[in-house]
Enzyme design. Sequence first.
Site, PDB file in Angstrom:
ATOM      1  N   LYS A 192     -29.172  35.366  -2.957  1.00  0.00           N
ATOM      2  CA  LYS A 192     -30.391  35.965  -2.646  1.00  0.00           C
ATOM      3  C   LYS A 192     -31.244  36.029  -3.783  1.00  0.00           C
ATOM      4  O   LYS A 192     -30.767  36.858  -4.643  1.00  0.00           O
ATOM      5  CB  LYS A 192     -30.128  37.267  -1.970  1.00  0.00           C
ATOM      6  CG  LYS A 192     -31.475  37.842  -1.110  1.00  0.00           C
ATOM      7  CD  LYS A 192     -31.168  39.095  -0.793  1.00  0.00           C
ATOM      8  CE  LYS A 192     -31.545  40.067  -1.968  1.00  0.00           C
ATOM      9  NZ  LYS A 192     -32.745  40.059  -2.569  1.00  0.00           N
ATOM     10  N   GLY A 244     -28.651  43.157 -11.578  1.00  0.00           N
ATOM     11  CA  GLY A 244     -29.409  44.369 -11.042  1.00  0.00           C
ATOM     12  C   GLY A 244     -29.253  45.563 -11.787  1.00  0.00           C
ATOM     13  O   GLY A 244     -28.744  45.852 -12.527  1.00  0.00           O
ATOM     14  N   GLU A 266     -23.561  42.385 -13.915  1.00  0.00           N
ATOM     15  CA  GLU A 266     -24.607  42.356 -15.168  1.00  0.00           C
ATOM     16  C   GLU A 266     -25.699  43.840 -14.608  1.00  0.00           C
ATOM     17  O   GLU A 266     -26.562  43.151 -13.879  1.00  0.00           O
ATOM     18  CB  GLU A 266     -25.313  41.187 -15.264  1.00  0.00           C
ATOM     19  CG  GLU A 266     -24.176  40.114 -15.664  1.00  0.00           C
ATOM     20  CD  GLU A 266     -23.719  39.996 -16.913  1.00  0.00           C
ATOM     21  OE1 GLU A 266     -23.959  40.837 -17.779  1.00  0.00           O
ATOM     22  OE2 GLU A 266     -22.667  39.249 -17.213  1.00  0.00           O
ATOM     23  N   CYS A 300     -33.383  43.447 -19.276  1.00  0.00           N
ATOM     24  CA  CYS A 300     -32.211  44.594 -19.131  1.00  0.00           C
ATOM     25  C   CYS A 300     -31.731  44.983 -20.625  1.00  0.00           C
ATOM     26  O   CYS A 300     -31.183  45.759 -20.951  1.00  0.00           O
ATOM     27  CB  CYS A 300     -30.777  43.970 -18.446  1.00  0.00           C
ATOM     28  SG  CYS A 300     -30.780  42.268 -18.809  1.00  0.00           S
ATOM     29  N   GLU A 397     -33.461  53.914 -18.048  1.00  0.00           N
ATOM     30  CA  GLU A 397     -34.096  52.796 -18.373  1.00  0.00           C
ATOM     31  C   GLU A 397     -35.302  52.673 -17.795  1.00  0.00           C
ATOM     32  O   GLU A 397     -35.787  53.007 -16.821  1.00  0.00           O
ATOM     33  CB  GLU A 397     -33.162  51.523 -17.520  1.00  0.00           C
ATOM     34  CG  GLU A 397     -33.490  50.005 -17.955  1.00  0.00           C
ATOM     35  CD  GLU A 397     -32.668  49.198 -17.159  1.00  0.00           C
ATOM     36  OE1 GLU A 397     -32.291  49.582 -15.900  1.00  0.00           O
ATOM     37  OE2 GLU A 397     -32.206  48.344 -17.614  1.00  0.00           O
TER      38      GLU A 397
HETATM   39  P1  NAD Z   1     -31.990  46.195  -7.972  1.00  0.00           P
HETATM   40  O1  NAD Z   1     -30.658  46.509  -8.154  1.00  0.00           O
HETATM   41  O2  NAD Z   1     -32.834  47.097  -7.357  1.00  0.00           O
HETATM   42  O3  NAD Z   1     -32.177  44.885  -7.358  1.00  0.00           O
HETATM   43  C1  NAD Z   1     -31.594  43.523  -7.666  1.00  0.00           C
HETATM   44  C2  NAD Z   1     -31.210  42.673  -6.331  1.00  0.00           C
HETATM   45  O4  NAD Z   1     -30.418  43.394  -5.706  1.00  0.00           O
HETATM   46  C3  NAD Z   1     -32.531  42.459  -5.453  1.00  0.00           C
HETATM   47  O5  NAD Z   1     -32.097  41.062  -5.209  1.00  0.00           O
HETATM   48  C4  NAD Z   1     -32.258  43.203  -4.711  1.00  0.00           C
HETATM   49  O6  NAD Z   1     -32.554  42.757  -3.232  1.00  0.00           O
HETATM   50  C5  NAD Z   1     -30.731  43.430  -4.327  1.00  0.00           C
HETATM   51  N1  NAD Z   1     -30.236  44.534  -3.561  1.00  0.00           N
HETATM   52  C6  NAD Z   1     -30.774  45.763  -3.359  1.00  0.00           C
HETATM   53  N2  NAD Z   1     -29.705  46.550  -2.843  1.00  0.00           N
HETATM   54  C7  NAD Z   1     -28.846  45.794  -2.652  1.00  0.00           C
HETATM   55  C8  NAD Z   1     -27.598  46.194  -2.085  1.00  0.00           C
HETATM   56  N3  NAD Z   1     -27.042  47.541  -1.447  1.00  0.00           N
HETATM   57  N4  NAD Z   1     -26.572  45.143  -1.898  1.00  0.00           N
HETATM   58  C9  NAD Z   1     -26.828  44.199  -2.344  1.00  0.00           C
HETATM   59  N5  NAD Z   1     -28.087  43.660  -3.032  1.00  0.00           N
HETATM   60  C10 NAD Z   1     -28.795  44.655  -3.274  1.00  0.00           C
HETATM   61  O7  NAD Z   1     -32.769  45.704  -9.199  1.00  0.00           O
HETATM   62  P2  NAD Z   1     -34.219  45.205  -9.817  1.00  0.00           P
HETATM   63  O8  NAD Z   1     -35.063  46.299  -9.627  1.00  0.00           O
HETATM   64  O9  NAD Z   1     -34.646  43.853  -8.867  1.00  0.00           O
HETATM   65  O10 NAD Z   1     -33.986  44.733 -11.272  1.00  0.00           O
HETATM   66  C11 NAD Z   1     -34.069  45.510 -12.168  1.00  0.00           C
HETATM   67  C12 NAD Z   1     -32.563  45.782 -12.788  1.00  0.00           C
HETATM   68  O11 NAD Z   1     -31.705  44.708 -12.993  1.00  0.00           O
HETATM   69  C13 NAD Z   1     -32.684  46.764 -14.248  1.00  0.00           C
HETATM   70  O12 NAD Z   1     -31.634  47.798 -14.047  1.00  0.00           O
HETATM   71  C14 NAD Z   1     -32.038  45.643 -15.201  1.00  0.00           C
HETATM   72  O13 NAD Z   1     -31.654  46.208 -16.338  1.00  0.00           O
HETATM   73  C15 NAD Z   1     -31.207  44.936 -14.308  1.00  0.00           C
HETATM   74  N6  NAD Z   1     -30.777  43.710 -14.890  1.00  0.00           N
HETATM   75  C16 NAD Z   1     -29.594  43.257 -15.604  1.00  0.00           C
HETATM   76  C17 NAD Z   1     -29.489  42.092 -16.174  1.00  0.00           C
HETATM   77  C18 NAD Z   1     -28.146  41.743 -16.838  1.00  0.00           C
HETATM   78  O14 NAD Z   1     -27.963  40.742 -17.136  1.00  0.00           O
HETATM   79  N7  NAD Z   1     -27.372  42.795 -17.322  1.00  0.00           N
HETATM   80  C19 NAD Z   1     -30.612  41.009 -16.157  1.00  0.00           C
HETATM   81  C20 NAD Z   1     -31.831  41.302 -15.386  1.00  0.00           C
HETATM   82  C21 NAD Z   1     -31.867  42.523 -14.989  1.00  0.00           C
END
Ligand code: NAD
Length: 794
Positions: A192, A244, A266, A300, A397
């Site tokens: 997704k 995420g 991650e 991130c 963050e």
């Molecule tokens: P988020 O956690 O809100 O969403 C990430 C993804 O998860 C989206 O596709 C979202 O639709 C989905 N999602 C949301 N709730 C869910 C659930 N309950 N079950 C399954 N999927 C769900 O994060 P964001 O705001 O999209 O991205 C930013 C975050 O991602 C930051 O915290 C950043 O540090 C992190 N990030 C980490 C890395 C890494 O490699 N460590 C890389 C990029 C981003």
Amino acid sequence: MPSIKEIMETMEYGPAPESNTDVKRWLDSHSGGISHFINGKFVAPTGPMTDVINPADDSVIATLAKGTQDDVDAAVKAARAAFSKWSALPGYERAKYLYAIARHVQKRERFLSVLETMDNGKTIRETRDIDIPLVARHFYHHAGWAELLESEYPGFQPVGVCGQVIPWNFPLLMLAWKIAPALAAGNTVVLKPADLTPLTAQAFAEICVDVGLPAGVVNLVHGDGETGSLITGHDDVDKVAFTGSTAVGRMIRKQIAGSGKKLSLELGGKSPFIVFEDADLDAAIEGVVDAVWFNQGEVCCAGTRLIVQEGVAEQFFGKLDARLQKLRIGDPLDKTMDVGAVVSHTQLKRINALVKKGEEEGAVLHQWAAELPKKGSFCAPAFFTGTEPAHTVNETEIFGPIACTMTFRTPSEALEIANHSRYGLSASIWSQNIDRAIEAGAKVKAGIVWINATNLFDAGAAFGGYRESGFGREGAREGLHEYLVATSGKKGKPRSATPLEASVSPNLGKGELPEIDITAKMYIGGKQARADGGQSYNVMGKSGVIGQAALGNRKDVRNAVEAAAKAGGWSGVTAHNRAQILYYLAENMSQRRDEFAALLSASNGSSTKAATAEVEQTIRRCFWYAAQADKFDGAVHATKSKHVTLAMPEAWGVMGIVCPDEVPLLSMMSLILPSVAMGNRAVVIASQAHPLLASRLYQVLETSDVPAGVINLITGERDVLAKTLAEHDEVAALWYCGSNENVKMVEEASIGNLKAVWTDGGFERDWRDDSQGQGREFLRRATQIKTIWLPYGE
Ligand code: NAD
């Protein structure tokens, strides 16, 4: 018109917009809505549509439907159906598809760069020079792994159907990081994309069709978190890979606890960027531009905590302010822009609220001073001075172009500040003194360390964090393990959980005390310890009660964790040293082999022959792990030129080990040995049914020079104690060999500090079989890879 001389002085550029004609045409052709991609077909979107916005000008560029349970079911079904054929293809056949994808990405580099920029708001310079080339590199690199899988990973097989969920900050790159290794290893996927940035995923699906990827190998279902959770929680998904936020990472850990799904997370970060006074300050300033203002700070691993040595701090902040004012912010399709738009107005509001909070807490904001574009969600880059480690802006963050600064006097103070974080994703270290830089790199708690550099990424280097930044690695040899499982052996019998009754009251009257206290003690911090509650339980042998064991409680577990935490020196001694101590332990065990064998027979009724064989095998295992202590080492990965990229297996620190009842001596030692051989300190819950072996073991430990606190042995009710271990924030990893229902319990209890939990699903293992009870997999699980990028060469 300005003269050339004037231009050279002001360095003012004219606009240099990248054409988006092709992308507009493509968007027009998708005006009916972005489709899910299921079983090789684009599924026309149904139901209410949401707008996909270009954050640079707020225009609606596409519409998107939210994936439903039916869509997810269909996608998982297609992935399952495709799995047997795809995983059975020879590696070189799978490689052909991955090469073809890489080539198609390269052919469409410009198109994909423009599309990504319009969807996300990031600058064309970055999509063109970083994101999309890295996407192609990822598929090329993993085509190679597909080719080599059989010879390089003997004894492993693909996991099955992978459910993958990604964020919006590097939409196509995160997709590549997920799909390339999964496919290389022979898995099929349901992914997704983030609902804010679905467009390059649609273009990727079109590439899958063009290269003739078999139907069902890659499936994409769009939607928000609800759709994501339908995928991660789906019964027929074998592996979940999530990138995420930490908050959602925790929800997923909880959602799939006890399901047996393999998981990699991650998550977020708040990474330190340490500048020593002997650093090349101008280079470090450019480093900040890449660490904090790259991708609008929506990274991130952004090095947003700038920790600068006092002697140069004022000078550094002055230079930084001057450099900040020179940044160019505006239309991300303009090739001269440094900073584009943040992904949405919601994200912009969040950033602004945190900036306000920082000011309220007393920090001073240094902000880019020119005028932002009128339309779109643009955020002026900035940095704070005068922050304290405990300020919200240092702990949270921000995920925007905002840095915090702090100062330090000594290297140890720098590390104290750097490690004062719940996260542990990355660190940048700036010093011209190589000894200092490497020492700081070794001591900083982060999965990735860049020396005199920042934000370097490559498919050949593992990426991933410690603590609340998640667990698991992406990229390189190490990352492939996330998509493989060991082929060895059949599942044993399911284990059951047996509650225990205390058998001796702690409040015996004086006259009732037994003449000698025969209760076996526990072993904490190098000392024999009575149970905190003073209670014990009867140990049953083949002919009735054979003794009493201490009935440990939460307090005992906490004491043991504290003792293990204090024994940090063990992680610092040389591997040779650890090997010597394990050899000594093996020798001392062999001197007591008859005692151990007799106790085993009395405990579990095994014949003298079987008991002796178990002791012999335990001793051999001691020698094997002693031999491995200085041989299981890391690698130098081939990444970019001018870098040596080290992959160092590091001990977790304090590990919790919960032992099973089957072959109790061999199983206990099979878990303890790899853990301590790699430099961990172990808090061990001994077999509940056969705890007296633990008391025999500490007598050996006492004579084998194992330092106090390295191995701590607790006895009592396994799952009561396991829960406390799983909840304890000082415990970094947990190996649990208990009942199936309690696998769920420990996985749920581990979400506090998101510790890595390894279980065998609640099924007995054949510990006598070397392919199940011993091996590099145990050593790998006893460590996590730290990637250190060192500048090297011309
Ligand atoms: P988020 O956690 O809100 O969403 C990430 C993804 O998860 C989206 O596709 C979202 O639709 C989905 N999602 C949301 N709730 C869910 C659930 N309950 N079950 C399954 N999927 C769900 O994060 P964001 O705001 O999209 O991205 C930013 C975050 O991602 C930051 O915290 C950043 O540090 C992190 N990030 C980490 C890395 C890494 O490699 N460590 C890389 C990029 C981003």
